[in-house]
Structures are given as C-alpha cells and as structure tokens.
Design a protein around this motif. Sequence first.
Motif, PDB file in Angstrom:
ATOM      1  N   MET A 238       0.828  -1.180   0.000  1.00 53.91           N
ATOM      2  CA  MET A 238       0.000   0.000   0.000  1.00 53.91           C
ATOM      3  C   MET A 238       0.873   1.244   0.000  1.00 53.91           C
ATOM      4  SD  MET A 238      -3.163   1.234   0.072  1.00 53.91           S
ATOM      5  CE  MET A 238      -4.202  -0.089   0.580  1.00 53.91           C
ATOM      6  N   ALA A 239       1.874   1.269   0.870  1.00 60.09           N
ATOM      7  CA  ALA A 239       2.738   2.441   0.963  1.00 60.09           C
ATOM      8  C   ALA A 239       3.436   2.710  -0.367  1.00 60.09           C
ATOM      9  CB  ALA A 239       3.757   2.248   2.074  1.00 60.09           C
ATOM     10  N   GLN A 240       4.020   1.683  -0.938  1.00 58.08           N
ATOM     11  CA  GLN A 240       4.735   1.845  -2.195  1.00 58.08           C
ATOM     12  C   GLN A 240       3.795   2.296  -3.317  1.00 58.08           C
ATOM     13  OE1 GLN A 240       6.614  -1.704  -3.673  1.00 58.08           O
ATOM     14  NE2 GLN A 240       8.029  -0.549  -4.940  1.00 58.08           N
TER      15      GLN A 240
ATOM     16  N   SER B 207       5.790   6.527   2.997  1.00 56.05           N
ATOM     17  CA  SER B 207       6.576   5.587   3.794  1.00 56.05           C
ATOM     18  C   SER B 207       5.663   4.552   4.440  1.00 56.05           C
ATOM     19  CB  SER B 207       7.358   6.322   4.874  1.00 56.05           C
ATOM     20  OG  SER B 207       6.487   6.785   5.883  1.00 56.05           O
ATOM     21  N   VAL B 208       6.244   3.444   4.829  1.00 51.97           N
ATOM     22  CA  VAL B 208       5.493   2.383   5.508  1.00 51.97           C
ATOM     23  C   VAL B 208       4.913   2.921   6.815  1.00 51.97           C
ATOM     24  CG1 VAL B 208       5.681   0.124   6.632  1.00 51.97           C
ATOM     25  CG2 VAL B 208       6.802   0.525   4.437  1.00 51.97           C
TER      26      VAL B 208
ATOM     27  N   ARG C 245       0.312   4.486  10.169  1.00 53.41           N
ATOM     28  CA  ARG C 245      -0.407   5.478  10.985  1.00 53.41           C
ATOM     29  C   ARG C 245      -1.783   5.776  10.405  1.00 53.41           C
ATOM     30  NH1 ARG C 245       4.731   7.434  11.258  1.00 53.41           N
ATOM     31  NH2 ARG C 245       4.384   9.003   9.644  1.00 53.41           N
ATOM     32  N   ALA C 246      -1.881   5.826   9.088  1.00 55.21           N
ATOM     33  CA  ALA C 246      -3.175   6.082   8.452  1.00 55.21           C
ATOM     34  C   ALA C 246      -4.167   4.956   8.772  1.00 55.21           C
ATOM     35  CB  ALA C 246      -3.006   6.224   6.942  1.00 55.21           C
ATOM     36  N   PHE C 247      -3.717   3.707   8.645  1.00 51.27           N
ATOM     37  CA  PHE C 247      -4.602   2.576   8.956  1.00 51.27           C
ATOM     38  C   PHE C 247      -4.973   2.561  10.433  1.00 51.27           C
ATOM     39  CE2 PHE C 247      -3.452   0.947   4.822  1.00 51.27           C
ATOM     40  CZ  PHE C 247      -4.582   0.251   4.444  1.00 51.27           C
TER      41      PHE C 247
ATOM     42  N   LYS D 112      -8.791   2.825  11.778  1.00 52.42           N
ATOM     43  CA  LYS D 112      -9.335   1.807  12.676  1.00 52.42           C
ATOM     44  C   LYS D 112      -9.855   2.457  13.955  1.00 52.42           C
ATOM     45  CE  LYS D 112      -8.272  -2.467  15.082  1.00 52.42           C
ATOM     46  NZ  LYS D 112      -7.260  -3.460  15.411  1.00 52.42           N
ATOM     47  N   LYS D 113      -9.073   3.386  14.514  1.00 52.48           N
ATOM     48  CA  LYS D 113      -9.475   4.094  15.730  1.00 52.48           C
ATOM     49  C   LYS D 113     -10.785   4.858  15.518  1.00 52.48           C
ATOM     50  CE  LYS D 113      -7.901   7.843  18.693  1.00 52.48           C
ATOM     51  NZ  LYS D 113      -6.852   8.861  18.861  1.00 52.48           N
ATOM     52  N   ASP D 114     -10.953   5.429  14.320  1.00 47.61           N
ATOM     53  CA  ASP D 114     -12.167   6.180  13.996  1.00 47.61           C
ATOM     54  C   ASP D 114     -13.340   5.272  13.642  1.00 47.61           C
ATOM     55  OD1 ASP D 114     -10.773   8.523  14.412  1.00 47.61           O
ATOM     56  OD2 ASP D 114     -10.446   8.930  12.284  1.00 47.61           O
ATOM     57  N   GLY D 115     -13.103   3.953  13.618  1.00 46.13           N
ATOM     58  CA  GLY D 115     -14.180   3.009  13.332  1.00 46.13           C
ATOM     59  C   GLY D 115     -14.553   2.923  11.871  1.00 46.13           C
TER      60      GLY D 115
END
Length: 65
Positions: free
Chosen positions: A1-3, A8-9, A14-16, A20-23
């Motif tokens: 996904m990053a590439q 960056s990985v 952090r985005a994922f 996830k935190k935001d549901g």
Amino acid sequence: MAQAHGVSVGTAHRAFTQLKKDGLIEVSRGRRAVVRQVQEETAGRIGPALATLPPLRASRPIPQQ
C-alpha cells in the motif's frame, strides 16, 4: 500500500491505525482491511472535516490501473 501511493510504511501504518481508531475500517491480522459501513451521523461528522484537507500529493506518480 505504501509503495503504491508513494508514502513511507510508517505513514501508511499510521493512516490505517487512525482509520481503525475512527471506526472506519476493520483490520484482522493476516487479512485485508475492510471498510465498514458508515452510519449517517458519522458521515455527517466526517464529511465537513474531509472538505478542509488539502489535496494529497504522492512523492511519485501513482500508477494508473
């Protein structure tokens, strides 16, 4: 996904984590992340926030599929 998106990985992770935190997504170890169905009240809260974000720019062109 990053590439694929020229980030960056760590940034992708952090985005994922935030999604996830935001549901907004469900993540299971060893499986793909799945976008959850968003409730109407959540969509109303997220929509205006997304409109304030600047356009994303990848560090390199994203390949067209």
